[in-house]
Design a protein around this motif. Structure first.
Motif, mmCIF file in Angstrom:
data_model
loop_
_atom_site.group_PDB
_atom_site.id
_atom_site.type_symbol
_atom_site.label_atom_id
_atom_site.label_comp_id
_atom_site.label_asym_id
_atom_site.label_seq_id
_atom_site.Cartn_x
_atom_site.Cartn_y
_atom_site.Cartn_z
ATOM 1 N N HIS A 113 -4.573 32.590 10.221
ATOM 2 C CA HIS A 113 -4.660 31.463 9.292
ATOM 3 C C HIS A 113 -3.483 30.507 9.473
ATOM 4 C CE1 HIS A 113 -8.178 32.608 7.016
ATOM 5 N NE2 HIS A 113 -7.696 33.824 6.794
ATOM 6 N N ALA A 114 -2.284 31.068 9.632
ATOM 7 C CA ALA A 114 -1.092 30.247 9.800
ATOM 8 C C ALA A 114 -1.181 29.406 11.065
ATOM 9 C CB ALA A 114 0.155 31.130 9.834
ATOM 10 N N ALA A 115 -1.614 30.032 12.157
ATOM 11 C CA ALA A 115 -1.701 29.324 13.434
ATOM 12 C C ALA A 115 -2.834 28.304 13.424
ATOM 13 C CB ALA A 115 -1.895 30.326 14.564
ATOM 14 N N ASN A 116 -3.973 28.682 12.860
ATOM 15 C CA ASN A 116 -5.114 27.773 12.837
ATOM 16 C C ASN A 116 -4.767 26.493 12.089
ATOM 17 O OD1 ASN A 116 -7.972 27.336 13.475
ATOM 18 N ND2 ASN A 116 -8.303 27.469 11.268
ATOM 19 N N PHE A 117 -4.117 26.618 10.930
ATOM 20 C CA PHE A 117 -3.741 25.428 10.160
ATOM 21 C C PHE A 117 -2.699 24.605 10.919
ATOM 22 C CE2 PHE A 117 -1.573 22.953 6.936
ATOM 23 C CZ PHE A 117 -2.615 22.494 6.137
ATOM 24 N N ALA A 118 -1.691 25.272 11.477
ATOM 25 C CA ALA A 118 -0.627 24.548 12.170
ATOM 26 C C ALA A 118 -1.146 23.801 13.400
ATOM 27 C CB ALA A 118 0.476 25.518 12.571
ATOM 28 N N PHE A 119 -2.012 24.447 14.163
ATOM 29 C CA PHE A 119 -2.502 23.813 15.384
ATOM 30 C C PHE A 119 -3.537 22.729 15.093
ATOM 31 C CE2 PHE A 119 -1.440 28.016 17.671
ATOM 32 C CZ PHE A 119 -0.175 27.548 17.988
ATOM 33 N N LYS A 120 -4.271 22.856 13.995
ATOM 34 C CA LYS A 120 -5.234 21.822 13.625
ATOM 35 C C LYS A 120 -4.542 20.596 13.039
ATOM 36 C CE LYS A 120 -9.147 22.827 11.600
ATOM 37 N NZ LYS A 120 -10.149 23.419 10.664
ATOM 38 N N TYR A 121 -3.461 20.845 12.274
ATOM 39 C CA TYR A 121 -2.782 19.754 11.564
ATOM 40 C C TYR A 121 -1.287 19.769 11.870
ATOM 41 C CZ TYR A 121 -7.136 20.535 8.974
ATOM 42 O OH TYR A 121 -8.447 20.732 8.637
ATOM 43 N N PRO A 122 -0.896 19.617 13.125
ATOM 44 C CA PRO A 122 0.532 19.732 13.458
ATOM 45 C C PRO A 122 1.401 18.669 12.804
ATOM 46 C CG PRO A 122 -0.710 18.856 15.317
ATOM 47 C CD PRO A 122 -1.721 19.322 14.307
ATOM 48 N N GLY A 123 0.799 17.549 12.400
ATOM 49 C CA GLY A 123 1.572 16.524 11.712
ATOM 50 C C GLY A 123 1.958 16.911 10.305
ATOM 51 N N LEU A 124 1.343 17.978 9.782
ATOM 52 C CA LEU A 124 1.653 18.444 8.429
ATOM 53 C C LEU A 124 2.590 19.644 8.428
ATOM 54 C CD1 LEU A 124 -1.942 18.359 6.828
ATOM 55 C CD2 LEU A 124 -0.294 16.481 7.109
ATOM 56 N N VAL A 125 2.899 20.178 9.593
ATOM 57 C CA VAL A 125 3.607 21.461 9.712
ATOM 58 C C VAL A 125 4.867 21.290 10.554
ATOM 59 C CG1 VAL A 125 3.398 23.858 10.504
ATOM 60 C CG2 VAL A 125 1.413 22.700 9.510
ATOM 61 N N SER A 126 5.956 21.896 10.105
ATOM 62 C CA SER A 126 7.199 21.857 10.877
ATOM 63 C C SER A 126 7.421 23.118 11.696
ATOM 64 C CB SER A 126 8.402 21.643 9.942
ATOM 65 O OG SER A 126 8.518 22.714 9.007
ATOM 66 N N HIS A 127 7.079 24.295 11.117
ATOM 67 C CA HIS A 127 7.287 25.579 11.770
ATOM 68 C C HIS A 127 6.047 26.450 11.617
ATOM 69 C CE1 HIS A 127 11.328 24.167 10.719
ATOM 70 N NE2 HIS A 127 11.865 25.040 11.561
ATOM 71 N N LEU A 128 5.800 27.274 12.632
ATOM 72 C CA LEU A 128 4.761 28.296 12.588
ATOM 73 C C LEU A 128 5.401 29.639 12.904
ATOM 74 C CD1 LEU A 128 1.955 29.666 12.769
ATOM 75 C CD2 LEU A 128 1.783 28.743 15.103
ATOM 76 N N PHE A 129 5.291 30.593 11.966
ATOM 77 C CA PHE A 129 5.775 31.953 12.176
ATOM 78 C C PHE A 129 4.570 32.899 12.073
ATOM 79 C CE2 PHE A 129 9.746 30.363 9.748
ATOM 80 C CZ PHE A 129 10.258 29.775 10.897
ATOM 81 N N SER A 130 4.015 33.254 13.204
ATOM 82 C CA SER A 130 2.888 34.182 13.227
ATOM 83 C C SER A 130 3.401 35.558 13.621
ATOM 84 C CB SER A 130 1.824 33.708 14.225
ATOM 85 O OG SER A 130 0.830 34.694 14.381
ATOM 86 N N MET A 131 3.103 36.565 12.803
ATOM 87 C CA MET A 131 3.542 37.934 13.059
ATOM 88 C C MET A 131 2.330 38.814 13.308
ATOM 89 S SD MET A 131 6.385 37.799 10.026
ATOM 90 C CE MET A 131 5.395 36.575 9.162
ATOM 91 N N SER A 132 2.205 39.286 14.546
ATOM 92 C CA SER A 132 1.072 40.135 14.946
ATOM 93 C C SER A 132 -0.256 39.445 14.694
ATOM 94 C CB SER A 132 1.113 41.477 14.214
ATOM 95 O OG SER A 132 2.286 42.190 14.494
ATOM 96 N N GLY A 133 -0.297 38.153 14.952
ATOM 97 C CA GLY A 133 -1.508 37.385 14.706
ATOM 98 C C GLY A 133 -2.576 37.603 15.760
ATOM 99 N N THR A 134 -3.786 37.227 15.398
ATOM 100 C CA THR A 134 -4.896 37.172 16.341
ATOM 101 C C THR A 134 -5.436 35.754 16.314
ATOM 102 O OG1 THR A 134 -7.084 38.041 16.887
ATOM 103 C CG2 THR A 134 -6.485 38.012 14.561
ATOM 104 N N PHE A 135 -5.823 35.224 17.459
ATOM 105 C CA PHE A 135 -6.112 33.795 17.547
ATOM 106 C C PHE A 135 -7.504 33.487 18.093
ATOM 107 C CE2 PHE A 135 -1.636 34.763 18.476
ATOM 108 C CZ PHE A 135 -1.069 34.268 17.311
ATOM 109 N N ASP A 136 -8.349 34.519 18.212
ATOM 110 C CA ASP A 136 -9.713 34.336 18.709
ATOM 111 C C ASP A 136 -10.681 34.857 17.662
ATOM 112 O OD1 ASP A 136 -12.108 34.183 20.032
ATOM 113 O OD2 ASP A 136 -11.392 35.121 21.879
#
Length: 237
Positions: free
Chosen positions: A122-145
């Motif tokens: 969820h953290a990565a999906n939001f950050a990568f979709k809306y990078p203009g709204l996000v300064s940092h992404l901290f994904s811990m043991s995330g899955t991205f598919d």
């Protein structure tokens, strides 16, 4: 440590949603729960306590939203197209309701997104979709598919919520301004997903840190050490 509970009717979700907020000021952090987790999960499993120094110091103010995974990606009783559509409404809630709330509360223009396991998705999906709204992404043991949750079905809603698919084709210049950490463990079941995402970012020339902790497995003890470490890298206001 200041703790606040909020509950409101979400016009995007067409139901009430709940939230815990920790801290009085600082960079707003949207901290997502693990798969089908609730808004109080991060408190119950000690992540908030692990971050207390940075909360008390006013470096971060942490927002723990509820998930709707049980209605969306994990709802096997729904057709995958409907699972994706339900996530679409959750995404709109985050962007149109939670994001402006966190920015208004803190006086900031961008948020930090973070999460463990499926919360890392969820953290990565939001950050990568809306990078203009996000300064940092901290994904811990995330899955991205997300295709593991769609039973072989695929459409545009799935594409635009599947970072391993949309990110390689995304040319938003704000992506190169993100501060990205992909945390995992040497024995983490999600390590291959993080290595794949690291490769995608590297191919695009997007700087990031792939943090692989020795002997660590996919569990809360790992995340309770990683999260405060990552918060320590944020510049105080």
């Amino acid at each position: 440590m200041k703790e606040e509970y909020k509950k409101w009717y979400s016009p995007n979700l067409s139901t009430e949603t709940e939230l815990l907020i920790f801290g009085h000021s600082g960079h707003p952090v949207l901290l997502f729960p693990t798969s089908q987790g609730r808004y109080y999960e991060q408190k119950d499993f000690g992540i908030i306590e692990a971050a207390q120094h940075y909360i008390d110091a006013g470096i971060v103010k942490i927002y723990c939203p509820d998930s709707i995974d049980a209605w969306s990606w994990y709802n096997r009783s729904l057709h995958p197209a409907d699972r994706a559509k339900n996530h679409y409404w959750y995404d709109k809630m985050l962007k149109e309701e939670l994001f402006p709330m966190a920015c208004q509360d803190t006086g900031m223009e961008r948020v930090i997104t973070a999460g463990c396991s499926f919360g890392g998705y969820h953290a990565a999906n939001f950050a990568f979709k809306y990078p203009g709204l996000v300064s940092h992404l901290f994904s811990m043991s995330g899955t991205f598919d997300i295709t593991s949750q769609t039973d072989g079905f695929y459409n545009g809603d799935i594409y635009y919520n599947n970072p391993v698919d949309f990110l390689p084709n995304d040319l938003d210049p704000e992506l190169w301004n993100l501060n990205i950490i992909l945390g995992t463990g040497e024995k983490d079941i999600c390590r291959p997903f993080n290595e794949r995402m690291s490769s995608i970012l590297s191919q695009k020339g997007i700087q990031h840190w792939l943090d692989v902790r020795p002997n660590a497995v996919h569990d809360w003890p790992l995340w309770k050490t990683q999260f405060p470490d990552y918060l320590s890298r944020i510049q105080p206001l």
